[in-house]
Design an enzyme around this catalytic site. Structure first.
Site, mmCIF file in Angstrom:
data_model
loop_
_atom_site.group_PDB
_atom_site.id
_atom_site.type_symbol
_atom_site.label_atom_id
_atom_site.label_comp_id
_atom_site.label_asym_id
_atom_site.label_seq_id
_atom_site.Cartn_x
_atom_site.Cartn_y
_atom_site.Cartn_z
ATOM 1 N N LYS A 188 0.853 -1.402 -0.322
ATOM 2 C CA LYS A 188 0.311 -0.421 0.051
ATOM 3 C C LYS A 188 0.572 1.569 0.215
ATOM 4 O O LYS A 188 1.459 1.266 1.015
ATOM 5 C CB LYS A 188 -0.959 0.520 1.270
ATOM 6 C CG LYS A 188 -1.837 1.340 0.963
ATOM 7 C CD LYS A 188 -2.853 1.875 2.749
ATOM 8 C CE LYS A 188 -1.646 2.818 3.420
ATOM 9 N NZ LYS A 188 -2.143 3.794 1.958
ATOM 10 N N GLU A 243 3.978 6.670 15.690
ATOM 11 C CA GLU A 243 2.622 5.672 16.112
ATOM 12 C C GLU A 243 2.126 5.388 15.532
ATOM 13 O O GLU A 243 1.211 4.485 16.106
ATOM 14 C CB GLU A 243 1.952 7.598 16.068
ATOM 15 C CG GLU A 243 0.264 7.489 16.670
ATOM 16 C CD GLU A 243 -0.047 8.840 16.027
ATOM 17 O OE1 GLU A 243 0.153 10.148 15.281
ATOM 18 O OE2 GLU A 243 -1.571 8.768 16.401
ATOM 19 N N GLY A 245 3.370 3.296 13.817
ATOM 20 C CA GLY A 245 4.242 2.013 14.038
ATOM 21 C C GLY A 245 4.175 0.710 14.947
ATOM 22 O O GLY A 245 2.978 -0.287 15.874
ATOM 23 N N GLU A 262 10.090 0.211 10.263
ATOM 24 C CA GLU A 262 10.812 1.745 10.260
ATOM 25 C C GLU A 262 10.649 3.015 10.330
ATOM 26 O O GLU A 262 9.740 3.163 10.067
ATOM 27 C CB GLU A 262 11.410 1.724 8.285
ATOM 28 C CG GLU A 262 12.442 0.091 8.336
ATOM 29 C CD GLU A 262 13.444 0.004 8.665
ATOM 30 O OE1 GLU A 262 14.497 1.301 9.044
ATOM 31 O OE2 GLU A 262 14.670 -0.704 8.399
ATOM 32 N N CYS A 296 13.467 10.167 7.155
ATOM 33 C CA CYS A 296 13.578 9.832 8.191
ATOM 34 C C CYS A 296 14.991 10.388 9.453
ATOM 35 O O CYS A 296 14.509 10.240 10.145
ATOM 36 C CB CYS A 296 12.776 8.645 8.534
ATOM 37 S SG CYS A 296 13.928 7.839 7.231
ATOM 38 N N GLU A 393 10.308 15.359 16.228
ATOM 39 C CA GLU A 393 10.377 15.363 14.628
ATOM 40 C C GLU A 393 9.455 15.840 13.607
ATOM 41 O O GLU A 393 8.785 16.446 13.936
ATOM 42 C CB GLU A 393 9.527 13.287 14.171
ATOM 43 C CG GLU A 393 10.643 13.243 12.987
ATOM 44 C CD GLU A 393 10.205 11.700 11.653
ATOM 45 O OE1 GLU A 393 8.750 10.845 12.549
ATOM 46 O OE2 GLU A 393 11.165 11.622 11.253
HETATM 47 P P1 TAP Z 1 2.498 7.498 8.521
HETATM 48 O O1 TAP Z 1 1.131 8.591 9.200
HETATM 49 O O2 TAP Z 1 2.712 6.806 9.912
HETATM 50 O O3 TAP Z 1 1.933 6.748 7.152
HETATM 51 C C1 TAP Z 1 3.149 5.727 6.836
HETATM 52 C C2 TAP Z 1 2.414 4.747 6.236
HETATM 53 O O4 TAP Z 1 0.929 3.934 6.825
HETATM 54 C C3 TAP Z 1 1.237 5.672 5.198
HETATM 55 O O5 TAP Z 1 0.308 4.447 3.847
HETATM 56 C C4 TAP Z 1 -0.395 5.264 5.745
HETATM 57 O O6 TAP Z 1 -1.526 5.732 4.950
HETATM 58 C C5 TAP Z 1 0.291 3.675 6.349
HETATM 59 N N1 TAP Z 1 -1.036 4.223 7.342
HETATM 60 C C6 TAP Z 1 -1.913 5.290 8.236
HETATM 61 N N2 TAP Z 1 -2.498 4.505 8.960
HETATM 62 C C7 TAP Z 1 -2.581 3.006 8.905
HETATM 63 C C8 TAP Z 1 -2.435 2.009 10.296
HETATM 64 N N3 TAP Z 1 -3.593 2.696 11.322
HETATM 65 N N4 TAP Z 1 -2.354 1.025 9.490
HETATM 66 C C9 TAP Z 1 -1.418 0.543 8.639
HETATM 67 N N5 TAP Z 1 -0.974 1.829 8.021
HETATM 68 C C10 TAP Z 1 -1.535 3.076 8.312
HETATM 69 O O7 TAP Z 1 3.153 8.342 7.771
HETATM 70 P P2 TAP Z 1 4.041 9.177 6.777
HETATM 71 O O8 TAP Z 1 3.219 10.872 7.534
HETATM 72 O O9 TAP Z 1 3.742 8.730 5.723
HETATM 73 O O10 TAP Z 1 5.754 9.150 6.418
HETATM 74 C C11 TAP Z 1 6.337 9.809 7.708
HETATM 75 C C12 TAP Z 1 7.222 9.135 8.517
HETATM 76 O O11 TAP Z 1 7.605 8.067 7.943
HETATM 77 C C13 TAP Z 1 7.767 9.744 9.618
HETATM 78 O O12 TAP Z 1 7.963 9.364 11.075
HETATM 79 C C14 TAP Z 1 9.205 9.158 8.858
HETATM 80 O O13 TAP Z 1 10.242 9.414 9.889
HETATM 81 C C15 TAP Z 1 8.690 8.178 8.546
HETATM 82 N N6 TAP Z 1 10.365 7.251 7.859
HETATM 83 C C16 TAP Z 1 10.611 6.647 8.396
HETATM 84 C C17 TAP Z 1 11.448 6.306 7.968
HETATM 85 C C18 TAP Z 1 13.040 4.620 8.196
HETATM 86 S S1 TAP Z 1 13.490 4.081 6.950
HETATM 87 N N7 TAP Z 1 12.912 4.654 9.855
HETATM 88 C C19 TAP Z 1 11.924 6.516 6.052
HETATM 89 C C20 TAP Z 1 10.860 7.423 5.361
HETATM 90 C C21 TAP Z 1 9.778 7.370 6.590
HETATM 91 P P3 TAP Z 1 -2.061 6.909 4.492
HETATM 92 O O14 TAP Z 1 -0.992 8.071 4.019
HETATM 93 O O15 TAP Z 1 -2.589 7.087 3.002
HETATM 94 O O16 TAP Z 1 -3.067 8.222 5.256
#
Ligand code: TAP
Length: 486
Positions: A188, A243, A245, A262, A296, A393
């Site tokens: 997804k 959150e 995760g 991650e 990240c 963050e």
């Molecule tokens: P999230 O809000 O956690 O979203 C990540 C993914 O999870 C999206 O596809 C999101 O869908 C989906 N999602 C949301 N709620 C969910 C649930 N309850 N169950 C399962 N999936 C769900 O993060 P983001 O804002 O997109 O990304 C930023 C975060 O990613 C930052 O904290 C960043 O540090 C972290 N990140 C970490 C890494 C590594 S390698 N550690 C790399 C890149 C980013 P929608 O987007 O469609 O809501």
């Protein structure tokens, strides 16, 4: 002194052919949802609607998991590693051949500068497939199984959920190792950046990948929830916020489903007074303004030795004044658009709190476009350890500057965070680099550089930055079962 302006150098978007609407990629074909709605994906730089995207329901996710299971049992799980490797090499080559198309599409949908999608995201995505193609027929020699036990076996069907900051690259980090190890996947992409994942689905068709080996279900958080909670998956691979995760860890607790998570980060970029200052300033800029700070492992906390503070901050401000913010498709652009209105609100809110808490805010003068989501490169000085801007963050182009006097103090401050994903150290002393790397609780420590990635190098976190590694031999561990067959 005369100043010279850059003439616009826009990349042509004629290389991409965006359809008006996209279905779900299940069982090797684009299909309609069973009763699902649709949503629009927009360009964050202009707010232009790019396409209608299908929102997968729990029934759609179920179809995708079943297609992945059938492909796992029928073909992919039984295929020789050498043959799987051929498919991965084919995908890698197609990504290279269509690199320009992917780069333009990524910049349109995500808002990142074309020079980054062209020079970083797409080449690294292809490199991930090349690297893992090489592993596919060598897994039994990778030292993954204990001595005397059977060779590593695939885990089965993997549910993968990725964020919006590196849409294609995160997809590659997830899909390449999973497929190399003989698993099938349902992935997804993030709601705001689905287009390169859908183009990747076309690449799977072009590569004649057996139907069902890769399935792409688009949607928002509810679709991700349906996927990670589906009883038919064997493993979850997630990249995103801490959150979500934690919510996933709760969902799979007590089941046999494995997970690699991650998550977020709040990296310290530590500059000693013996560091080459100009080089360090480039590293600071790269560390926090690369990809608008939507990274990240961004070096969002600059820890600078007190005696070097004034010089580093002065040079940093001068360098920030040369950053060009604007059209992501312009090859001169250094900072593109913030990915969404929601993310812009979050960056504004945390920056406002930092000011209210007494930190001093500075941004260079820059004209921001009137439409779309924009935030100037920003630095906060005089930040205290307890300030929210130093603890949370931001995930935007916002740097906090703190100071330290001794290496011990630098380590204590750097480790004073719930996260532990990455760190940077700038000093001319090799012995200090080694000592610091040993003391820092971070999955990756860069020395006299920042944001270097290679598929052969494992990446992942400590503490609230998650568990498991991606890339390198270590990254394979999450995608195989080892030990005796039960
Ligand atoms: P999230 O809000 O956690 O979203 C990540 C993914 O999870 C999206 O596809 C999101 O869908 C989906 N999602 C949301 N709620 C969910 C649930 N309850 N169950 C399962 N999936 C769900 O993060 P983001 O804002 O997109 O990304 C930023 C975060 O990613 C930052 O904290 C960043 O540090 C972290 N990140 C970490 C890494 C590594 S390698 N550690 C790399 C890149 C980013 P929608 O987007 O469609 O809501």
């Amino acid at each position: 002194m005369p100043t010279f302006d850059y003439a616009p150098a826009p990349e042509s978007r004629s290389v991409v052919d965006i359809r008006s609407s996209y279905g779900l990629f299940i069982g090797g074909e684009f299909t309609d949802s069973v009763g699902g709605a649709s949503f629009k994906t927009i360009s964050p730089a202009t707010e232009e609607v790019l396409a209608d995207i299908t929102e997968a329901t729990a029934d759609d996710v179920d179809r995708a998991v079943k297609a992945a299971r059938a492909a796992y049992r029928g073909v992919w799980g039984r295929m020789s590693g050498a043959d799987r490797g051929k498919y991965l090499f084919r995908i890698a080559r197609i990504l290279q051949e269509r690199a320009r198309e992917f780069a333009v599409l990524e910049s349109l949908d995500n808002g990142k500068p074309i020079k980054e999608s062209r020079d970083v995201d797409v080449p690294l995505a292809a490199a991930h497939f090349f690297y893992h193609a090489g592993w596919a027929d060598k897994l039994e020699y990778a030292g993954l199984s204990p001595a005397g036990s059977p060779p590593p076996r695939p885990v089965g069907v993997v549910g993968q959920v990725i964020p919006w900051n590196f849409p294609l690259m995160m997809l590659a980090w997830k899909i390449a190792p999973a497929l190399a190890c003989g698993n099938t996947v349902v992935l997804k992409p993030a709601e705001t950046t689905p287009l390169t994942a859908l183009l990747f689905a076309e690449v799977c068709q072009q590569a004649d990948l057996p139907p069902g080996v890769v399935n792409i279900v688009t949607g928002a958080g509810a679709t991700g929830q349906a996927l990670v909670g589906h009883p038919g998956i064997d493993k979850v691979a997630f990249t995103g916020s801490t959150e979500v995760g934690k919510a996933i860890a709760r969902t799979i607790a007590g089941t046999r489903v494995r997970a690699t998570l991650e998550l977020g980060g709040k990296a310290a970029n530590i500059v000693f007074d013996d560091a080459p200052v100009d080089q360090a300033v480039e590293g600071i800029v790269n560390g926090i303004f690369f990809n608008q700070g939507h990274v990240c492992c961004a070096g969002s906390r600059l820890l600078v030795q007190e005696s070097a503070h004034d010089e580093v901050v002065a040079k940093l401000k001068r360098r920030m004044s040369t950053l060009r913010v604007g059209d992501p498709l312009d090859k001169n652009t250094d900072l593109g658009a913030i990915n969404s209105a929601a993310q812009l609100d979050k960056i504004r809110e945390l920056s406002g709190i930092a000011e209210a808490e007494g930190a001093e805010r500075w941004s260079p003068a820059c004209d921001l476009p009137s439409r779309g989501f924009w935030f100037p490169p920003t630095v906060f000085t005089g930040v205290s350890q307890s300030s929210r801007i130093a603890q949370e963050e931001v995930f935007g182009p916002v740097l906090s500057v703190l100071t330290f006097r001794t290496p011990q103090e630098a380590v204590a401050k750097a480790n004073n965070t719930p996260y532990g994903l990455s760190a940077g150290v700038w000093t001319e002393k090799g012995s200090r680099i080694l000592w610091m790397a040993d003391q820092l609780r971070a999955g990756v420590v860069w020395a006299n550089t920042f944001n270097q990635f290679d598929p052969a190098s494992p990446f992942g976190g400590y503490k609230e930055s998650g568990y498991g590694r991606e890339g390198g031999r270590h990254g394979l561990e999450g995608y195989v079962t080892t030990g005796d067959v039960a």
